[in-house]
Design a protein around this motif. Structure first.
Motif, PDB file in Angstrom:
ATOM      1  N   ARG A  37       0.825  -1.209   0.000  1.00  0.00           N
ATOM      2  CA  ARG A  37       0.000   0.000   0.000  1.00  0.00           C
ATOM      3  C   ARG A  37       0.861   1.263   0.000  1.00  0.00           C
ATOM      4  NH1 ARG A  37      -5.625  -0.647   2.967  1.00  0.00           N
ATOM      5  NH2 ARG A  37      -6.101  -2.775   2.358  1.00  0.00           N
ATOM      6  N   ALA A  38       1.961   1.228   0.725  1.00  0.00           N
ATOM      7  CA  ALA A  38       2.862   2.389   0.753  1.00  0.00           C
ATOM      8  C   ALA A  38       3.473   2.622  -0.623  1.00  0.00           C
ATOM      9  CB  ALA A  38       3.949   2.187   1.798  1.00  0.00           C
ATOM     10  N   LYS A  39       3.863   1.548  -1.299  1.00  0.00           N
ATOM     11  CA  LYS A  39       4.430   1.685  -2.648  1.00  0.00           C
ATOM     12  C   LYS A  39       3.382   2.200  -3.627  1.00  0.00           C
ATOM     13  CE  LYS A  39       8.202  -1.564  -2.256  1.00  0.00           C
ATOM     14  NZ  LYS A  39       8.812  -2.801  -2.705  1.00  0.00           N
ATOM     15  N   ALA A  40       2.147   1.732  -3.495  1.00  0.00           N
ATOM     16  CA  ALA A  40       1.077   2.217  -4.373  1.00  0.00           C
ATOM     17  C   ALA A  40       0.817   3.705  -4.135  1.00  0.00           C
ATOM     18  CB  ALA A  40      -0.198   1.412  -4.140  1.00  0.00           C
ATOM     19  N   PHE A  41       0.830   4.114  -2.881  1.00  0.00           N
ATOM     20  CA  PHE A  41       0.607   5.525  -2.554  1.00  0.00           C
ATOM     21  C   PHE A  41       1.729   6.395  -3.099  1.00  0.00           C
ATOM     22  CE2 PHE A  41       1.319   9.136   0.297  1.00  0.00           C
ATOM     23  CZ  PHE A  41       0.122   9.810   0.127  1.00  0.00           C
ATOM     24  N   THR A  42       2.975   6.002  -2.862  1.00  0.00           N
ATOM     25  CA  THR A  42       4.093   6.815  -3.358  1.00  0.00           C
ATOM     26  C   THR A  42       4.120   6.831  -4.881  1.00  0.00           C
ATOM     27  OG1 THR A  42       5.621   4.946  -3.137  1.00  0.00           O
ATOM     28  CG2 THR A  42       5.520   6.497  -1.299  1.00  0.00           C
ATOM     29  N   GLY A  43       3.731   5.730  -5.511  1.00  0.00           N
ATOM     30  CA  GLY A  43       3.647   5.712  -6.968  1.00  0.00           C
ATOM     31  C   GLY A  43       2.593   6.668  -7.485  1.00  0.00           C
ATOM     32  N   ALA A  44       1.444   6.720  -6.812  1.00  0.00           N
ATOM     33  CA  ALA A  44       0.376   7.636  -7.220  1.00  0.00           C
ATOM     34  C   ALA A  44       0.802   9.085  -7.035  1.00  0.00           C
ATOM     35  CB  ALA A  44      -0.890   7.349  -6.418  1.00  0.00           C
ATOM     36  N   VAL A  45       1.495   9.375  -5.941  1.00  0.00           N
ATOM     37  CA  VAL A  45       1.980  10.738  -5.714  1.00  0.00           C
ATOM     38  C   VAL A  45       2.995  11.120  -6.796  1.00  0.00           C
ATOM     39  CG1 VAL A  45       3.321  12.196  -4.154  1.00  0.00           C
ATOM     40  CG2 VAL A  45       1.510  10.754  -3.248  1.00  0.00           C
ATOM     41  N   ALA A  46       3.909  10.222  -7.111  1.00  0.00           N
ATOM     42  CA  ALA A  46       4.914  10.501  -8.136  1.00  0.00           C
ATOM     43  C   ALA A  46       4.262  10.705  -9.501  1.00  0.00           C
ATOM     44  CB  ALA A  46       5.936   9.366  -8.194  1.00  0.00           C
ATOM     45  N   ASP A  47       3.275   9.876  -9.840  1.00  0.00           N
ATOM     46  CA  ASP A  47       2.567  10.033 -11.116  1.00  0.00           C
ATOM     47  C   ASP A  47       1.838  11.370 -11.179  1.00  0.00           C
ATOM     48  OD1 ASP A  47       3.448   7.562 -11.939  1.00  0.00           O
ATOM     49  OD2 ASP A  47       1.548   6.536 -11.482  1.00  0.00           O
ATOM     50  N   GLY A  48       1.196  11.752 -10.093  1.00  0.00           N
ATOM     51  CA  GLY A  48       0.511  13.036 -10.044  1.00  0.00           C
ATOM     52  C   GLY A  48       1.478  14.201 -10.188  1.00  0.00           C
ATOM     53  N   TYR A  49       2.633  14.081  -9.550  1.00  0.00           N
ATOM     54  CA  TYR A  49       3.652  15.124  -9.650  1.00  0.00           C
ATOM     55  C   TYR A  49       4.140  15.262 -11.090  1.00  0.00           C
ATOM     56  CZ  TYR A  49       8.053  17.607  -9.002  1.00  0.00           C
ATOM     57  OH  TYR A  49       9.073  18.510  -9.102  1.00  0.00           O
ATOM     58  N   ARG A  50       4.442  14.123 -11.712  1.00  0.00           N
ATOM     59  CA  ARG A  50       4.923  14.162 -13.105  1.00  0.00           C
ATOM     60  C   ARG A  50       3.860  14.723 -14.038  1.00  0.00           C
ATOM     61  NH1 ARG A  50       6.168   8.804 -12.157  1.00  0.00           N
ATOM     62  NH2 ARG A  50       8.147   8.608 -11.084  1.00  0.00           N
ATOM     63  N   SER A  51       2.614  14.337 -13.810  1.00  0.00           N
ATOM     64  CA  SER A  51       1.518  14.823 -14.640  1.00  0.00           C
ATOM     65  C   SER A  51       1.363  16.339 -14.506  1.00  0.00           C
ATOM     66  CB  SER A  51       0.223  14.129 -14.238  1.00  0.00           C
ATOM     67  OG  SER A  51      -0.869  14.671 -14.909  1.00  0.00           O
ATOM     68  N   ARG A  52       1.395  16.813 -13.293  1.00  0.00           N
ATOM     69  CA  ARG A  52       1.252  18.257 -13.062  1.00  0.00           C
ATOM     70  C   ARG A  52       2.446  19.015 -13.609  1.00  0.00           C
ATOM     71  NH1 ARG A  52      -1.645  22.570 -13.250  1.00  0.00           N
ATOM     72  NH2 ARG A  52      -1.144  24.084 -11.657  1.00  0.00           N
ATOM     73  N   GLU A  53       3.632  18.462 -13.458  1.00  0.00           N
ATOM     74  CA  GLU A  53       4.830  19.116 -13.987  1.00  0.00           C
ATOM     75  C   GLU A  53       4.752  19.214 -15.510  1.00  0.00           C
ATOM     76  OE1 GLU A  53       9.615  18.904 -13.286  1.00  0.00           O
ATOM     77  OE2 GLU A  53       8.510  17.025 -13.323  1.00  0.00           O
ATOM     78  N   ALA A  54       4.311  18.142 -16.173  1.00  0.00           N
ATOM     79  CA  ALA A  54       4.155  18.170 -17.621  1.00  0.00           C
ATOM     80  C   ALA A  54       3.102  19.181 -18.040  1.00  0.00           C
ATOM     81  CB  ALA A  54       3.790  16.786 -18.139  1.00  0.00           C
ATOM     82  N   GLU A  55       2.028  19.260 -17.276  1.00  0.00           N
ATOM     83  CA  GLU A  55       0.960  20.208 -17.560  1.00  0.00           C
ATOM     84  C   GLU A  55       1.481  21.646 -17.459  1.00  0.00           C
ATOM     85  OE1 GLU A  55      -2.900  21.441 -15.078  1.00  0.00           O
ATOM     86  OE2 GLU A  55      -2.818  19.321 -15.617  1.00  0.00           O
ATOM     87  N   LEU A  56       2.269  21.922 -16.454  1.00  0.00           N
ATOM     88  CA  LEU A  56       2.816  23.267 -16.287  1.00  0.00           C
ATOM     89  C   LEU A  56       3.823  23.624 -17.374  1.00  0.00           C
ATOM     90  CD1 LEU A  56       3.284  23.346 -12.419  1.00  0.00           C
ATOM     91  CD2 LEU A  56       1.584  24.602 -13.767  1.00  0.00           C
ATOM     92  N   ARG A  57       4.566  22.644 -17.836  1.00  0.00           N
ATOM     93  CA  ARG A  57       5.553  22.895 -18.895  1.00  0.00           C
ATOM     94  C   ARG A  57       4.881  23.202 -20.233  1.00  0.00           C
ATOM     95  NH1 ARG A  57      11.070  21.201 -17.843  1.00  0.00           N
ATOM     96  NH2 ARG A  57      11.136  20.364 -15.740  1.00  0.00           N
ATOM     97  N   THR A  58       3.726  22.591 -20.483  1.00  0.00           N
ATOM     98  CA  THR A  58       3.039  22.832 -21.761  1.00  0.00           C
ATOM     99  C   THR A  58       2.312  24.181 -21.760  1.00  0.00           C
ATOM    100  OG1 THR A  58       1.078  21.636 -21.023  1.00  0.00           O
ATOM    101  CG2 THR A  58       2.718  20.387 -22.263  1.00  0.00           C
ATOM    102  N   ASP A  59       2.077  24.757 -20.595  1.00  0.00           N
ATOM    103  CA  ASP A  59       1.403  26.052 -20.496  1.00  0.00           C
ATOM    104  C   ASP A  59       2.318  27.203 -20.863  1.00  0.00           C
ATOM    105  OD1 ASP A  59      -0.963  24.900 -19.793  1.00  0.00           O
ATOM    106  OD2 ASP A  59      -0.722  25.250 -17.639  1.00  0.00           O
ATOM    107  N   ASP A  60       3.621  26.975 -20.914  1.00  0.00           N
ATOM    108  CA  ASP A  60       4.564  28.069 -21.209  1.00  0.00           C
ATOM    109  C   ASP A  60       4.408  28.591 -22.592  1.00  0.00           C
ATOM    110  OD1 ASP A  60       5.589  28.039 -18.704  1.00  0.00           O
ATOM    111  OD2 ASP A  60       7.321  26.827 -19.205  1.00  0.00           O
TER     112      ASP A  60
END
Length: 60
Positions: A37-60
């Motif tokens: 469960r801890a690995k699933a949670f950290t994986g979800a957080v990392a995926d969300g971070y990468r997704s948001r980072e990609a979203e912010l980069r495309t807004d430039d």
């Protein structure tokens, strides 16, 4: 300084308890479930971070 000592003692006690619990079959299964469960949670957080980072980069 007392708080840091209390945290250190708590970590050591937690490690010792987890080590003892992992020696039993139900305890090992429980700790494996917690680990999964801890690995699933950290994986979800990392995926969300990468997704948001990609979203912010495309807004430039």
């Amino acid at each position: 300084m007392k708080q840091l000592f209390a945290v250190a003692v708590g970590v050591v006690i937690g490690f010792l308890v987890a080590h003892r619990v992992s020696r039993t079959a139900p305890g090992a299964a429980f700790l494996a479930e917690v680990d999964a469960r801890a690995k699933a949670f950290t994986g979800a957080v990392a995926d969300g971070y990468r997704s948001r980072e990609a979203e912010l980069r495309t807004d430039d």
